[in-house]
Motif scaffolding. Structure first.
Motif, short mmCIF file in Angstrom:
data_model
loop_
_atom_site.label_atom_id
_atom_site.label_comp_id
_atom_site.label_asym_id
_atom_site.label_seq_id
_atom_site.Cartn_x
_atom_site.Cartn_y
_atom_site.Cartn_z
N MET A 1 -33.12 47.03 24.24
CA MET A 1 -33.40 48.41 23.97
C MET A 1 -34.92 48.59 23.91
N GLU A 2 -35.40 49.53 24.65
CA GLU A 2 -36.84 49.76 24.77
C GLU A 2 -37.47 50.08 23.42
N PHE A 3 -36.78 50.83 22.59
CA PHE A 3 -37.31 51.19 21.27
C PHE A 3 -37.59 49.95 20.44
N LEU A 4 -36.67 48.99 20.45
CA LEU A 4 -36.84 47.75 19.68
C LEU A 4 -38.03 46.93 20.18
N GLU A 5 -38.31 47.03 21.46
CA GLU A 5 -39.42 46.27 22.04
C GLU A 5 -40.77 46.91 21.77
N ASN A 6 -40.83 48.24 21.81
CA ASN A 6 -42.12 48.94 21.76
C ASN A 6 -42.51 49.45 20.38
N GLU A 7 -41.53 49.81 19.57
CA GLU A 7 -41.85 50.49 18.32
C GLU A 7 -42.56 49.62 17.28
N PRO A 8 -42.28 48.32 17.19
CA PRO A 8 -43.05 47.53 16.21
C PRO A 8 -44.56 47.61 16.43
N THR A 9 -44.99 47.62 17.67
CA THR A 9 -46.42 47.75 17.98
C THR A 9 -46.94 49.10 17.53
N ALA A 10 -46.17 50.16 17.80
CA ALA A 10 -46.58 51.51 17.39
C ALA A 10 -46.64 51.62 15.87
N LEU A 11 -45.65 51.05 15.19
CA LEU A 11 -45.64 51.10 13.73
C LEU A 11 -46.81 50.32 13.14
N ARG A 12 -47.10 49.18 13.72
CA ARG A 12 -48.24 48.38 13.26
C ARG A 12 -49.54 49.16 13.41
N GLY A 13 -49.67 49.88 14.52
CA GLY A 13 -50.85 50.72 14.73
C GLY A 13 -50.94 51.86 13.73
N LYS A 14 -49.78 52.48 13.43
CA LYS A 14 -49.76 53.58 12.47
C LYS A 14 -50.15 53.13 11.07
N THR A 15 -49.93 51.87 10.77
CA THR A 15 -50.28 51.34 9.44
C THR A 15 -51.62 50.62 9.46
N SER A 16 -52.36 50.77 10.53
CA SER A 16 -53.67 50.13 10.71
C SER A 16 -53.61 48.63 10.48
N GLY A 17 -52.50 48.02 10.89
CA GLY A 17 -52.35 46.58 10.79
C GLY A 17 -52.04 46.08 9.39
N LYS A 18 -51.78 46.99 8.44
CA LYS A 18 -51.49 46.57 7.07
C LYS A 18 -50.14 45.88 6.96
N LEU A 19 -49.21 46.23 7.84
CA LEU A 19 -47.92 45.54 7.89
C LEU A 19 -47.99 44.43 8.92
N SER A 20 -47.42 43.30 8.61
CA SER A 20 -47.41 42.20 9.57
C SER A 20 -46.50 42.56 10.74
N TRP A 21 -46.66 41.82 11.82
CA TRP A 21 -45.81 42.03 13.00
C TRP A 21 -44.34 41.85 12.61
N ALA A 22 -44.05 40.81 11.84
CA ALA A 22 -42.67 40.54 11.42
C ALA A 22 -42.11 41.67 10.57
N ALA A 23 -42.94 42.21 9.67
CA ALA A 23 -42.50 43.33 8.83
C ALA A 23 -42.19 44.55 9.68
#
Length: 58
Positions: A1-23
């Motif tokens: 699913m494209e959302f599962l592949e792309n959204e972690p990167t977008a979420l990490r950007g929205k949090t300015s890297g405060k959340l780890s990739w795994a989180a």
């Protein structure tokens, strides 16, 4: 699913890297799981833009 592949990167950007990739992966995966369960229970109604709904859930 494209959302599962792309959204972690977008979420990490929205949090300015405060959340780890795994989180970010965990948050996105949980959001998808929750939406699937709501859909299975007939609780989503007429969601037009599922991607936007998932982003909000995440």
């Amino acid at each position: 699913m494209e959302f599962l592949e792309n959204e972690p990167t977008a979420l990490r950007g929205k949090t300015s890297g405060k959340l780890s990739w795994a989180a970010c992966e965990d948050v996105v995966g949980q959001a998808v799981s929750n939406v699937i369960m709501r859909a299975a229970d007939g609780l989503l109604g007429d969601v037009v833009n599922l991607t936007a709904y998932l982003r909000k859930a995440a």
